[in-house]
Design a protein around this motif. Structure first.
Motif, PDB file in Angstrom:
ATOM      1  N   VAL A 180     -48.561   6.915  -9.554  1.00 14.13           N
ATOM      2  CA  VAL A 180     -48.603   5.606 -10.213  1.00 14.13           C
ATOM      3  C   VAL A 180     -49.995   5.009 -10.059  1.00 14.13           C
ATOM      4  N   LYS A 181     -50.499   5.099  -8.845  1.00 10.96           N
ATOM      5  CA  LYS A 181     -51.822   4.510  -8.591  1.00 10.96           C
ATOM      6  C   LYS A 181     -52.882   5.182  -9.459  1.00 10.96           C
ATOM      7  N   ALA A 182     -52.820   6.506  -9.529  1.00  5.61           N
ATOM      8  CA  ALA A 182     -53.807   7.241 -10.329  1.00  5.61           C
ATOM      9  C   ALA A 182     -53.732   6.800 -11.794  1.00  5.61           C
ATOM     10  N   ASN A 183     -52.516   6.655 -12.304  1.00  2.74           N
ATOM     11  CA  ASN A 183     -52.365   6.225 -13.705  1.00  2.74           C
ATOM     12  C   ASN A 183     -52.933   4.825 -13.917  1.00  2.74           C
ATOM     13  N   LEU A 184     -52.636   3.941 -12.966  1.00  3.43           N
ATOM     14  CA  LEU A 184     -53.138   2.570 -13.112  1.00  3.43           C
ATOM     15  C   LEU A 184     -54.659   2.553 -13.020  1.00  3.43           C
ATOM     16  N   ASP A 185     -55.177   3.334 -12.075  1.00  5.83           N
ATOM     17  CA  ASP A 185     -56.642   3.388 -11.938  1.00  5.83           C
ATOM     18  C   ASP A 185     -57.282   3.917 -13.214  1.00  5.83           C
ATOM     19  N   ALA A 186     -56.553   4.794 -13.900  1.00  6.64           N
ATOM     20  CA  ALA A 186     -57.079   5.338 -15.158  1.00  6.64           C
ATOM     21  C   ALA A 186     -56.888   4.350 -16.310  1.00  6.64           C
ATOM     22  N   GLY A 187     -56.343   3.190 -15.990  1.00  6.13           N
ATOM     23  CA  GLY A 187     -56.187   2.137 -17.009  1.00  6.13           C
ATOM     24  C   GLY A 187     -55.034   2.390 -17.968  1.00  6.13           C
ATOM     25  N   MET A 188     -54.068   3.188 -17.543  1.00  4.34           N
ATOM     26  CA  MET A 188     -52.962   3.477 -18.455  1.00  4.34           C
ATOM     27  C   MET A 188     -51.978   2.310 -18.514  1.00  4.34           C
ATOM     28  N   PRO A 189     -51.608   1.918 -19.714  1.00  4.07           N
ATOM     29  CA  PRO A 189     -50.603   0.853 -19.824  1.00  4.07           C
ATOM     30  C   PRO A 189     -49.231   1.369 -19.410  1.00  4.07           C
ATOM     31  N   PHE A 190     -48.384   0.492 -18.947  1.00  2.00           N
ATOM     32  CA  PHE A 190     -47.053   0.937 -18.520  1.00  2.00           C
ATOM     33  C   PHE A 190     -45.967  -0.018 -19.025  1.00  2.00           C
ATOM     34  N   ALA A 191     -44.834   0.579 -19.257  1.00  2.00           N
ATOM     35  CA  ALA A 191     -43.630  -0.217 -19.484  1.00  2.00           C
ATOM     36  C   ALA A 191     -42.787  -0.107 -18.216  1.00  2.00           C
ATOM     37  N   ILE A 192     -41.782  -0.944 -18.072  1.00  2.00           N
ATOM     38  CA  ILE A 192     -40.869  -0.792 -16.938  1.00  2.00           C
ATOM     39  C   ILE A 192     -39.517  -0.376 -17.487  1.00  2.00           C
ATOM     40  N   ARG A 193     -38.946   0.641 -16.838  1.00  2.00           N
ATOM     41  CA  ARG A 193     -37.621   1.096 -17.246  1.00  2.00           C
ATOM     42  C   ARG A 193     -36.606   0.897 -16.120  1.00  2.00           C
ATOM     43  N   LEU A 194     -35.406   0.636 -16.501  1.00  2.00           N
ATOM     44  CA  LEU A 194     -34.324   0.605 -15.513  1.00  2.00           C
ATOM     45  C   LEU A 194     -34.059   2.040 -15.089  1.00  2.00           C
ATOM     46  N   LYS A 195     -33.846   2.224 -13.786  1.00  2.00           N
ATOM     47  CA  LYS A 195     -33.475   3.559 -13.299  1.00  2.00           C
ATOM     48  C   LYS A 195     -31.958   3.566 -13.191  1.00  2.00           C
ATOM     49  N   THR A 196     -31.345   4.109 -14.203  1.00  2.00           N
ATOM     50  CA  THR A 196     -29.879   4.013 -14.210  1.00  2.00           C
ATOM     51  C   THR A 196     -29.292   4.722 -12.994  1.00  2.00           C
ATOM     52  N   LYS A 197     -28.231   4.154 -12.455  1.00  2.00           N
ATOM     53  CA  LYS A 197     -27.589   4.790 -11.297  1.00  2.00           C
ATOM     54  C   LYS A 197     -26.495   5.735 -11.757  1.00  2.00           C
ATOM     55  N   ASN A 198     -26.275   5.782 -13.042  1.00  2.00           N
ATOM     56  CA  ASN A 198     -25.175   6.603 -13.560  1.00  2.00           C
ATOM     57  C   ASN A 198     -25.681   7.938 -14.097  1.00  2.00           C
ATOM     58  N   ASP A 199     -24.741   8.874 -14.246  1.00  2.00           N
ATOM     59  CA  ASP A 199     -25.142  10.188 -14.749  1.00  2.00           C
ATOM     60  C   ASP A 199     -24.368  10.589 -16.005  1.00  2.00           C
ATOM     61  N   GLY A 200     -23.732   9.624 -16.619  1.00  2.00           N
ATOM     62  CA  GLY A 200     -23.032   9.928 -17.874  1.00  2.00           C
ATOM     63  C   GLY A 200     -21.558  10.246 -17.688  1.00  2.00           C
ATOM     64  N   THR A 201     -21.088  10.260 -16.456  1.00  2.00           N
ATOM     65  CA  THR A 201     -19.666  10.570 -16.239  1.00  2.00           C
ATOM     66  C   THR A 201     -18.850   9.295 -15.978  1.00  2.00           C
ATOM     67  N   GLN A 202     -19.520   8.200 -15.627  1.00  2.00           N
ATOM     68  CA  GLN A 202     -18.790   6.982 -15.249  1.00  2.00           C
ATOM     69  C   GLN A 202     -18.314   6.196 -16.467  1.00  2.00           C
ATOM     70  N   ARG A 203     -17.221   5.490 -16.257  1.00  2.00           N
ATOM     71  CA  ARG A 203     -16.737   4.577 -17.303  1.00  2.00           C
ATOM     72  C   ARG A 203     -16.640   3.170 -16.722  1.00  2.00           C
ATOM     73  N   ILE A 204     -16.707   2.197 -17.590  1.00  2.00           N
ATOM     74  CA  ILE A 204     -16.578   0.819 -17.119  1.00  2.00           C
ATOM     75  C   ILE A 204     -15.549   0.093 -17.972  1.00  2.00           C
ATOM     76  N   LYS A 205     -15.070  -1.027 -17.424  1.00  2.00           N
ATOM     77  CA  LYS A 205     -14.171  -1.893 -18.189  1.00  2.00           C
ATOM     78  C   LYS A 205     -14.776  -3.276 -18.187  1.00  2.00           C
ATOM     79  N   PHE A 206     -14.659  -3.951 -19.279  1.00  2.00           N
ATOM     80  CA  PHE A 206     -15.074  -5.358 -19.278  1.00  2.00           C
ATOM     81  C   PHE A 206     -14.157  -6.128 -20.216  1.00  2.00           C
ATOM     82  N   PHE A 207     -14.211  -7.434 -20.044  1.00  2.00           N
ATOM     83  CA  PHE A 207     -13.317  -8.275 -20.824  1.00  2.00           C
ATOM     84  C   PHE A 207     -14.126  -9.097 -21.808  1.00  2.00           C
ATOM     85  N   ASP A 208     -13.683  -9.077 -23.031  1.00  2.00           N
ATOM     86  CA  ASP A 208     -14.333  -9.879 -24.056  1.00  2.00           C
ATOM     87  C   ASP A 208     -13.338 -10.920 -24.555  1.00  2.00           C
ATOM     88  N   LEU A 209     -13.809 -12.140 -24.741  1.00  2.00           N
ATOM     89  CA  LEU A 209     -12.877 -13.222 -25.109  1.00  2.00           C
ATOM     90  C   LEU A 209     -12.211 -12.983 -26.457  1.00  2.00           C
TER      91      LEU A 209
END
Ligand code: GLU
Length: 545
Positions: A180-209
């Motif tokens: 990371v430091k080397a990239n920043l020193d080289a002036g590379m622009p960066f975005a930030i990404r979420l590091k998902t904790k899931n691997d594609g096997t999990q399911r979720i439930k949520f409630f919508d009004l």
């Protein structure tokens, strides 16, 4: 730990700490029912009716609970932003009489304690939370470059994310501090990404009004939470802002439902309480093939809010029509309470339609006829003039120079216990009363009636007197009719129509045709009174020639 060091490298100068921000955005003091909701338009073009529809639902939920309705301008997509679009949003709300409790004025002043109410001014806040996630190892910098001259790699990837719900780990997710430091020193622009904790096997439930309980695949993608310019895409801004600003119900269109798993993972990663969602169906039309399709600016002029101003629909009519499609109970309420303002209508989240409403201009005009029928002549005059000043300068001039006369015309069959339900938009007034503002333009006289018409008008025009009362006037029409062989008793006429030239209604129709060119019009006696002797006689003469 690497992640803390990385966070400090990426965000050396964050303005605040999380604690400071949370102190600044105090929990709102609400009772159990009070709803805090918002309208969060992106100023990317002219307003769409679907967008207005979601706004109006949100507004109503806060209105009926004495809650708080705020306006947040989501101007994070700088490329697409249209210069005047924010002004347009404010103007439209203003015309509809919808006043947010909290918002930022066009001069940049925040009204309310939860500002800035414009997302592009909240970059410092987003940075604090992005940094927190990086520190905790829940987000990481991504240095994947935009390929010059070609499609935007990041954008392509995000679009792919939206298309399928497979796992997608970003190649940069495990970069070391040194890399990371080397990239920043080289002036590379960066975005930030979420590091998902899931691997594609999990399911979720949520409630919508609206939709109830929903089960879905959990997010398993390292999606972007801050773009290279430090501005978040929708999801991250939504999580941070709706939490800090104390939104209790997120009202939005159902096109967002598929993004909820990503939003949920963000809320959890940020340590925020999950928010309550109200995903409403989208307004539809019936397409040529008979199927429902989303209303669209491309095919449906009424999808663009400008349509209502150009056509001159009263804003109250549009709101009442939308209430009709939001909640089928509104129509009954309106019938039972014909004189109350719509703002007296109360409804809850459970009363909102769960099926996609079909937009129907005919129904809108019916609702509108009702609304206009309750206005005074002067109100109709003022609205018509305001419309004409913008869209028909010549007519505006006419209305101004003939105000008293125009108000009299607009008062025909109005301000009575049973007003006529005819006018539904201001753009129709000129044509609707063309024979009052000018000479009749058309005639609906049928060829077969011509001889009788001439005979009747010749005789009637000699007998007509302007001073007559309505009763005298009617008696006179009848007398002339009778003398020419018309039935004045409708029962007799019906029993033996061949024996007569017509009935009194036919006689009145002839007078109406002579004066207005039409078979139908508002009250004929009033029309004659307002036209006055001279015009009436001139019109009789004209048709007799
Ligand atoms: N800016 C988003 C839009 O205009 C807001 C959606 C929402 O209400 O959260 O679609």
């Amino acid at each position: 730990m690497d992640s803390i060091k990385i966070a400090n490298l990426l965000f050396p100068n964050t303005k605040y700490t999380v604690e400071e921000i949370e102190k600044r955005y105090k929990k709102r003091n609400l009772n159990d029912n009070q709803v805090v909701s918002r309208y969060a338009p992106s100023p990317t073009g002219y307003m769409h009716i679907g967008n207005f529809f979601q706004m109006f639902i949100s507004y109503n939920l806060t209105r009926v609970t004495d809650g708080t309705f705020f306006l947040r301008v989501e101007d994070t997509d700088a490329k697409r932003e249209k210069k005047d679009a924010t002004q347009v949003i404010y103007d439209i709300l203003d015309k509809f009489g919808i006043k947010p409790d909290e918002y930022q004025t066009l001069d940049g002043e925040d009204i309310g304690d939860y500002g800035p109410y414009v997302q592009s001014q909240r970059a410092d806040i987003y940075a604090v939370y992005a940094k927190k996630l990086v520190e905790e190892g829940k987000a990481f910098p991504c240095f994947c470059k935009k390929t010059e001259g070609k499609e935007d790699v990041l954008k392509l990837r995000e679009e792919k994310f939206a298309e399928d719900d497979e796992k997608e780990y970003d190649p940069c997710r495990d970069l070391s501090y040194e890399q990371v430091k080397a990239n920043l020193d080289a002036g590379m622009p960066f975005a930030i990404r979420l590091k998902t904790k899931n691997d594609g096997t999990q399911r979720i439930k949520f409630f919508d009004l609206i939709k109830g309980e929903i089960e879905a695949k959990a997010n398993a993608k390292d999606f972007i939470i801050l773009k290279t310019d430090g501005i978040p895409p929708y999801a991250f801004a939504h999580a941070v802002d709706d939490t800090l600003m104390g939104t209790t119900i997120v009202v939005r269109g159902e096109e967002y439902i598929s993004s909820v798993p990503a939003h949920i993972e963000l809320f959890e990663a940020l340590g925020f309480n999950l928010i309550t969602y109200c995903h409403n169906p989208l307004i539809c039309k019936i397409g040529d093939n008979g199927n429902r399709r989303k209303i669209s600016k491309r095919y449906d002029p009424e999808a663009d809010m400008r349509f209502y101003f150009e056509e001159g629909y009263p804003t109250t009519s549009v709101l009442e029509y939308l209430l009709n499609i939001i909640n089928s109970g509104f129509e009954n309420w309106r019938n039972a309470n014909p004189d109350k303002p719509w703002t007296d209508f109360k409804f809850g989240v459970n009363d909102i339609t769960t099926v996609a409403p079909i937009f129907d201009l005919v129904k809108l005009s019916d609702v509108s006829k009702n609304v206009v029928s309750k206005m005074t002549a002067l109100e109709v005059y003022n609205h018509t003039l305001a419309w004409a000043e913008e869209y028909d300068a010549g007519f505006a001039e006419y209305l101004k120079t003939n105000k008293d006369y125009a108000v009299q015309v607009l008062n025909i069959d109005r301000e009575t216990p049973k007003p006529r339900k005819d006018i539904y938009k201001w753009s129709m007034v000129k044509e609707y009363f063309d024979y009052m503002f000018d000479e009749p333009k058309t005639t609906e006289l049928e060829e077969a009636d011509k001889a009788n018409f001439i005979e009747f008008i010749s005789k009637y025009s000699e007998n007509y007197k302007i001073e007559e009362t309505k009763e005298e006037w009617f008696a006179n029409v009848k007398a002339v009719a009778e003398s020419l062989g018309y039935a004045t008793d409708n029962k007799l006429y019906k029993a033996n129509p061949e024996a007569y030239k017509g009935n009194t209604a036919k006689a009145c129709e002839f007078v109406r045709l002579a004066l207005t060119g039409r078979k139908n019009s508002p009250d004929l006696y009033e029309i004659m009174k307002i036209l006055g002797n001279e015009k009436v006689n001139a019109r009789f003469k004209a048709v007799l020639n």
